[in-house]
Design a protein around this motif. Structure first.
Motif, PDB file in Angstrom:
ATOM      1  N   ILE A 255     -82.415-160.243  -0.142  1.00  0.00           N
ATOM      2  CA  ILE A 255     -82.295-161.552  -0.803  1.00  0.00           C
ATOM      3  C   ILE A 255     -82.831-162.646   0.116  1.00  0.00           C
ATOM      4  O   ILE A 255     -83.605-163.513  -0.321  1.00  0.00           O
ATOM      5  CB  ILE A 255     -80.828-161.842  -1.179  1.00  0.00           C
ATOM      6  N   ILE A 256     -82.450-162.604   1.393  1.00  0.00           N
ATOM      7  CA  ILE A 256     -82.924-163.602   2.348  1.00  0.00           C
ATOM      8  C   ILE A 256     -84.443-163.561   2.455  1.00  0.00           C
ATOM      9  O   ILE A 256     -85.104-164.608   2.441  1.00  0.00           O
ATOM     10  CB  ILE A 256     -82.259-163.405   3.725  1.00  0.00           C
TER      11      ILE A 256
ATOM     12  N   GLY B 147     -90.248-167.247  -1.034  1.00  0.00           N
ATOM     13  CA  GLY B 147     -90.391-168.220  -2.113  1.00  0.00           C
ATOM     14  C   GLY B 147     -90.521-169.641  -1.621  1.00  0.00           C
ATOM     15  O   GLY B 147     -91.010-170.508  -2.326  1.00  0.00           O
ATOM     16  N   LYS B 148     -90.114-169.910  -0.375  1.00  0.00           N
ATOM     17  CA  LYS B 148     -90.189-171.271   0.185  1.00  0.00           C
ATOM     18  C   LYS B 148     -91.469-171.508   0.937  1.00  0.00           C
ATOM     19  O   LYS B 148     -91.711-172.594   1.428  1.00  0.00           O
ATOM     20  CB  LYS B 148     -88.990-171.512   1.102  1.00  0.00           C
TER      21      LYS B 148
ATOM     22  N   TYR C  19     -84.183-168.155   9.419  1.00  0.00           N
ATOM     23  CA  TYR C  19     -84.376-168.290   7.985  1.00  0.00           C
ATOM     24  C   TYR C  19     -83.527-169.436   7.481  1.00  0.00           C
ATOM     25  O   TYR C  19     -82.319-169.459   7.702  1.00  0.00           O
ATOM     26  CB  TYR C  19     -83.977-166.992   7.252  1.00  0.00           C
ATOM     27  N   ASP C  20     -84.151-170.364   6.818  1.00  0.00           N
ATOM     28  CA  ASP C  20     -83.445-171.515   6.276  1.00  0.00           C
ATOM     29  C   ASP C  20     -83.240-171.274   4.785  1.00  0.00           C
ATOM     30  O   ASP C  20     -84.130-171.498   3.976  1.00  0.00           O
ATOM     31  CB  ASP C  20     -84.265-172.783   6.509  1.00  0.00           C
TER      32      ASP C  20
END
Length: 133
Positions: free
Chosen positions: A124-125, A131-132, A12-13
């Motif tokens: 949250i992650i 969202g990305k 995850y970025d």
């Protein structure tokens, strides 16, 4: 970790400076004294404590991974790396690692097959990642 939670490792970025993640990590670290007492008293059979730690590589880059905690003495924990590193090629899942607890980013205490505590940053992650996309 995938066997425990039914997921596979994914990278995850997310922004390292994210204030919401920092606050969630701080909430997780605030629970360390009670978690330590509970762990050292002895977890019930089938219960597992995982902690997420930053593993450094390259020029101050960080790969966060989960460690199953086996020992907790003072402010030091020892455990088994549960993720297969993506960026750190000289480290493998299943290796023993040790950390100072002030480096802990988050934790998951598996109480039963489908009951967990912690993972303050997980939701949250996932939301940030979705969202990305």
């Amino acid at each position: 970790i995938g066997q425990v939670f039914g997921v596979v490792d994914e990278i995850y970025d997310v922004e390292a400076g994210n204030k919401e993640l920092a606050a969630a990590s701080k909430r997780a670290r605030a629970k360390l004294p009670k978690l330590k007492k509970r762990f050292n008293k002895g977890l019930d059979e089938g219960q597992v404590l995982l902690m997420k730690f930053p593993f450094l590589y390259g020029d101050d880059e960080i790969e966060y991974m989960w460690v199953e905690i086996l020992k907790w003495k003072g402010d030091q924990v020892e455990g088994i790396l549960q993720n297969q590193p993506y960026y750190i090629k000289d480290l493998q899942a299943g290796e023993r690692v040790d950390f100072h607890t002030d480096k802990m980013y988050d934790y998951i205490l598996q109480l039963s097959q489908d009951e967990f505590e912690g993972n303050e940053t997980g939701e949250i992650i996932m939301r940030l990642q979705q969202g990305k996309q």
